[in-house]
Design an enzyme around this catalytic site. Structure first.
Site, PDB file in Angstrom:
ATOM      1  N   ASP A 149      32.974  48.290  34.059  1.00  0.00           N
ATOM      2  CA  ASP A 149      32.720  48.381  35.433  1.00  0.00           C
ATOM      3  C   ASP A 149      32.600  49.923  35.618  1.00  0.00           C
ATOM      4  O   ASP A 149      31.904  50.136  36.682  1.00  0.00           O
ATOM      5  CB  ASP A 149      33.910  47.566  36.229  1.00  0.00           C
ATOM      6  N   ASP A 193      41.226  34.115  39.676  1.00  0.00           N
ATOM      7  CA  ASP A 193      41.626  32.982  38.526  1.00  0.00           C
ATOM      8  C   ASP A 193      42.054  31.851  39.449  1.00  0.00           C
ATOM      9  O   ASP A 193      41.916  30.660  38.946  1.00  0.00           O
ATOM     10  CB  ASP A 193      42.872  33.668  37.561  1.00  0.00           C
TER      11      ASP A 193
HETATM   12  O1  LIG Z   1      36.516  45.531  39.847  1.00  0.00           O
HETATM   13  C1  LIG Z   1      37.332  45.170  38.890  1.00  0.00           C
HETATM   14  C2  LIG Z   1      38.875  44.956  38.989  1.00  0.00           C
HETATM   15  C3  LIG Z   1      39.263  44.818  37.983  1.00  0.00           C
HETATM   16  N1  LIG Z   1      38.803  44.327  36.596  1.00  0.00           N
HETATM   17  C4  LIG Z   1      39.474  43.892  35.412  1.00  0.00           C
HETATM   18  O2  LIG Z   1      40.224  43.257  35.793  1.00  0.00           O
HETATM   19  C5  LIG Z   1      41.619  42.899  34.621  1.00  0.00           C
HETATM   20  C6  LIG Z   1      42.738  42.706  35.756  1.00  0.00           C
HETATM   21  O3  LIG Z   1      42.849  43.746  36.497  1.00  0.00           O
HETATM   22  P1  LIG Z   1      44.537  44.152  36.610  1.00  0.00           P
HETATM   23  O4  LIG Z   1      44.422  45.604  37.554  1.00  0.00           O
HETATM   24  O5  LIG Z   1      44.836  44.485  35.287  1.00  0.00           O
HETATM   25  O6  LIG Z   1      45.320  43.162  37.312  1.00  0.00           O
HETATM   26  P2  LIG Z   1      46.637  42.445  37.076  1.00  0.00           P
HETATM   27  O7  LIG Z   1      47.274  42.377  38.508  1.00  0.00           O
HETATM   28  O8  LIG Z   1      47.365  43.031  35.967  1.00  0.00           O
HETATM   29  O9  LIG Z   1      45.850  41.065  36.902  1.00  0.00           O
HETATM   30  C7  LIG Z   1      46.355  39.926  37.216  1.00  0.00           C
HETATM   31  O10 LIG Z   1      45.960  39.422  38.287  1.00  0.00           O
HETATM   32  C8  LIG Z   1      44.440  39.235  38.550  1.00  0.00           C
HETATM   33  C9  LIG Z   1      44.080  38.570  39.679  1.00  0.00           C
HETATM   34  O11 LIG Z   1      44.377  39.440  40.948  1.00  0.00           O
HETATM   35  C10 LIG Z   1      43.877  38.433  37.414  1.00  0.00           C
HETATM   36  O12 LIG Z   1      42.654  38.291  37.115  1.00  0.00           O
HETATM   37  C11 LIG Z   1      44.579  38.859  35.716  1.00  0.00           C
HETATM   38  O13 LIG Z   1      43.808  38.126  34.716  1.00  0.00           O
HETATM   39  C12 LIG Z   1      45.919  39.184  35.948  1.00  0.00           C
HETATM   40  O14 LIG Z   1      46.557  39.459  34.802  1.00  0.00           O
HETATM   41  C13 LIG Z   1      41.631  44.311  34.189  1.00  0.00           C
HETATM   42  O15 LIG Z   1      41.281  44.141  32.933  1.00  0.00           O
HETATM   43  C14 LIG Z   1      40.423  44.978  34.961  1.00  0.00           C
HETATM   44  O16 LIG Z   1      39.940  46.127  34.322  1.00  0.00           O
HETATM   45  C15 LIG Z   1      37.622  44.439  36.688  1.00  0.00           C
HETATM   46  O17 LIG Z   1      36.860  44.459  35.548  1.00  0.00           O
HETATM   47  N2  LIG Z   1      36.721  44.971  37.795  1.00  0.00           N
END
Ligand SMILES: O=c1ccn([C@@H]2O[C@H](COP(=O)(O)OP(=O)(O)O[C@H]3O[C@H](CO)[C@@H](O)[C@H](O)[C@H]3O)[C@@H](O)[C@H]2O)c(=O)[nH]1
Ligand SMILES: [Mn+2]
Length: 737
Positions: free
Chosen positions: A145, A453
């Site tokens: 992104d 999700d």
């Molecule tokens: O604009 C965005 C924002 C996030 N991501 C990706 O989304 C993933 C999850 O983001 P992260 O910051 O790691 O969030 P987490 O809180 O760790 O993620 C949890 O919570 C998310 C929902 O909020 C779910 O989608 C994830 O699978 C779950 O692991 C990462 O690979 C990011 O790179 C994008 O590609 N674009």
């Protein structure tokens, strides 16, 4: 059903209900429900006989609201404990069935090279490429992104390394497909004979060179790209692989969708939808595996295991329409003393196992194998015009949707087609969706919530009759995927706040509230309850606020608040919690219980409270909920020592610190007043409050310590401490009489 005597092919999976735990959960649930009914009954009676004394009525009503909220949430949570099951997949039987393996497109998403270091992202990519699956039916798509040239460079280098790594994993049946972990953190995965050892050394050297290059590039790249550039860039697609001589290697495709500041990009769901479109044009595999950039495969077996559930024509529950197979989120950087309850035990080791016994676990964002057609919604009967309206004006994309139906069962797609880059970049552009397509609503991952999700799983799959299966590894097996957890308190709370606000926005939505969803209620009430439980989770903030203020203020004044039934229902809820944690840990889990109690309390008056506020703002249209990315590169030293790291904590922490000062002051002040009063000492009726205040003081000790007893840079920031003391003093002055 096969008739008697007819020889049945061995099943590809089995499922077993854990009856002892199910029965224990049900009995404890019944006892707790009775005790809470007694508490509420007693409170109602008290209110009736109080004769309208305003103080009693005020406190009493607030406590009734608190207790009813607790009861409501508790009741919703019970469906996840009703029928826990365990599943086993038998991937070795796939071959004997003579089934053709369908194609799988792996969708990896990353968004920020500073918070998500490129080496980690590439390890996830490499681990997916090395899955135990036919190379020509596996493709990996990486969404970036940020549109960072660093990530693209790293992806090219990763593909070059994969040419050695993937064949090595296959030849020596390596268990761990993630190179960093395989070489530097091996767990029983070393090759035995000399030739293999030599080869291992050779590949390790290659990996070290690759790692050095990436780290060097990261150093050079630091600070070169501004936030603005990341939010504003063209679409770029690059098929890194797909050359003739590497037939057996999964292809790797780099996708950076177009981003413009004025055009909403819908965070991760938007990124996944762009990947769905690009992959539909290139490989159009009938199944997709979604991975966050930090969630690397830790076992090569998950793809075949998932296929055992997707392909079994005679599963144990024949009426099931399997939409996705979810693997648990497990983490490589958990501390033994997990003070922030990062392991999400409550979800992945308890609730999902229970929900799997109903109609399947909720979609969990990463580590799941889903059917592409289920993500697309019902399209079979749509004509070309309607398909183009929903999917967007790309003939190739519409054709790919049609093809998906033509050969879903036999499909073994995987090899990327040769296509013009312009075609691919067009479906990754902002204008493609902006033209009023169904993406994010009727098609693909859903946009209305930042918790894409949870929302997609609920609307797209469960409401439409799809079910899911949970593939939780046996205690002796390798965790199938390993991700990383945030390691300082602020990161944990920011992440929780996003989850809480996103889920509450769904819970409170007049259109989407799971308890009002007719399609869902028609298929399964317990499942609707489970989904609603998460939708209302943030509401714990309300009873938590009541319990963190009223008993304290009343204790100072010497006003008793609790009847003996309270003690019994408190004990029963603690027992339920301890049993849950112990069943999940397979031993008496006192430390887990304590850490979870403490974090639950802290989270309720921080992340859940602010989650309620932002969900309310979102509903009123004041401010939209944002997706604050979780950092994967914070310092973890204190977390691993079991010490709270308050670095960067802001106003989010303020309610917790204020309430903890208030509680401590009420405990000391109230005890002092009782001791000094005529006749001295406590009346028996005040004992439950004395106990509650002491319990909260013990739970909140790390906060008190962080405010008043620590001098290191990771203590609670001075201004938060000062503000908390001031606020607590005002509350006491106003209400303690
Ligand atoms: O604009 C965005 C924002 C996030 N991501 C990706 O989304 C993933 C999850 O983001 P992260 O910051 O790691 O969030 P987490 O809180 O760790 O993620 C949890 O919570 C998310 C929902 O909020 C779910 O989608 C994830 O699978 C779950 O692991 C990462 O690979 C990011 O790179 C994008 O590609 N674009
Ligand atoms: Mn994450």
């Amino acid at each position: 059903m096969a008739g008697a005597g007819e020889k049945m092919a061995p099943a590809l999976s089995s499922v077993r209900v854990n009856w002892p735990v199910a029965v224990a959960n049900r009995v404890m649930g019944a006892v707790h429900a009775a005790l809470v009914a007694a508490v509420i009954g007693h409170r109602a009676q008290q209110l009736l006989v109080s004769g309208g004394k305003s103080l009693v009525v005020g406190h009493g009503c607030a406590m009734v609201v608190a207790d009813l909220t607790l009861l409501f949430l508790w009741a919703l949570s019970q469906s996840g404990l009703w029928r826990p099951v365990s599943r086993v997949a038998f991937p070795e039987r796939l071959a004997s069935r003579g089934l053709r393996l369908p194609g799988v497109d792996v969708l990896v998403v990353t968004a920020d090279p500073d918070k998500e270091p490129a080496l980690g992202v590439m390890n996830t990519v490499l681990s997916a490429m090395a899955l135990d699956y036919p190379g020509e039916r596996l493709s990996v798509y990486l969404s970036d992104d940020a549109g960072s040239p660093l990530t693209l460079l790293a992806a090219r280098k990763a593909y070059a390394f994969a040419r050695a790594w993937v064949p090595f994993c296959r030849t020596y049946s390596v268990h761990c497909p993630c190179p960093e972990r395989y070489f530097f953190n091996p767990s029983g995965d070393l090759v035995a004979d000399d030739a293999a050892a030599e080869e291992r050394l050779r590949i390790k050297k290659m990996y070290e060179t690759f790692k050095g290059e990436i780290e060097e590039a990261c150093r050079k790249d630091k600070g070169r790209w501004t936030k603005e550039e990341r939010q504003d860039h063209d679409a770029h697609v690059e098929v890194i692989s797909n050359d003739g001589d590497q037939q057996e290697l999964p292809s790797l495709v780099y996708v950076s969708r177009e981003k413009r500041r004025r055009s909403p990009h819908h965070f991760k769901a938007g990124a996944l939808n762009a990947l769905l479109r690009v992959s539909a044009l290139l490989t159009n595999a009938p199944y997709v595996l979604v991975l966050d950039c930090d969630m690397a495969c830790n076992s090569r077996a998950s793809a075949l295991e998932a296929m055992c559930f997707h392909l079994d024509p005679s599963p144990p529950e024949p009426d099931k329409k399997m939409g996705f197979v979810q693997f648990p989120q497990m983490f490589h950087n958990l501390s033994h003393n997990d003070i922030y309850t990062n392991d999400l035990r409550h979800i992945f080791a308890t609730r999902w196992i229970g929900l799997d016994g109903l109609r399947g676990p909720l979609l969990s964002g990463t580590g799941f194998y889903a059917r592409r057609d289920a993500l697309y919604g019902d399209t079979e009967l749509l004509d070309a015009t309607e398909l183009a309206r929903r999917f967007g004006h790309s003939d190739q994309l519409v054709a790919s949707v049609r093809n998906l139906h033509a050969d879903l069962q036999q499909s073994s797609k995987g090899k990327a087609k040769k296509l013009e880059l312009e075609l691919l970049e067009a479906v990754a552009s902002c204008s493609f969706e902006a033209a009023g397509t169904g993406w994010g609503d009727e098609v693909g991952f859903m946009y209305q919530s930042v918790i894409e999700d949870y929302f997609t799983g609920y609307r797209r799959f469960f409401c439409r009759g799809w079910t899911s299966a949970y593939c939780y590894p046996a205690p002796s097996a390798r965790p199938p995927f390993l991700g990383s957890v945030p390691t300082n308190l602020n990161d944990v709370l920011v992440q929780n706040k996003r989850w809480m606000s996103g889920m509450l926005a769904v819970g409170l939505s007049s259109t989407y509230c799971p308890l009002a969803c007719r399609e869902l209620l028609a298929v399964s009430v317990p499942q609707a309850m489970a989904i609603a439980y998460f939708g209302f989770l943030a509401l714990y903030a309300i009873p938590a606020l009541c319990y963190a203020t009223l008993p304290q203020l009343c204790f100072l004044r010497g006003v008793p608040l609790f009847c003996p039934w309270y003690a019994a229902s408190f004990a029963s809820s603690q027992l339920q919690h301890l049993v849950e944690a112990s069943v999940a840990n397979r031993r008496l889990a006192l430390r887990t219980w304590w850490n979870e109690q403490r974090f639950w309390m802290l989270n309720a008056v921080t992340a859940q409270l602010f989650g309620c506020v932002s969900a309310a703002q979102d509903l009123l249209g004041v401010a939209a909920i944002d997706f604050d990315l979780t950092s994967k590169a914070s310092d973890a030293t204190l977390y691993h020592r079991g010490v709270f790291d308050f670095t960067g904590c802001s106003t989010l922490l303020l309610p917790a610190t204020t309430l903890c000062v208030l509680n401590a002051a009420a405990l000391v002040g109230g005890t002092w007043r009782r001791m000094m009063s005529r006749g001295g000492g406590f009346s028996r009726e005040l004992f439950p409050q004395l106990f509650l205040l002491s319990y909260i003081a013990a739970l909140s000790y790390p906060l008190l310590e962080g405010m008043f007893l620590r001098w290191d840079p990771a203590r609670v920031p001075g201004r938060i401490t000062a503000l908390s003391v001031a606020l607590a003093a005002v509350l006491l002055a106003l209400f303690s009489g």
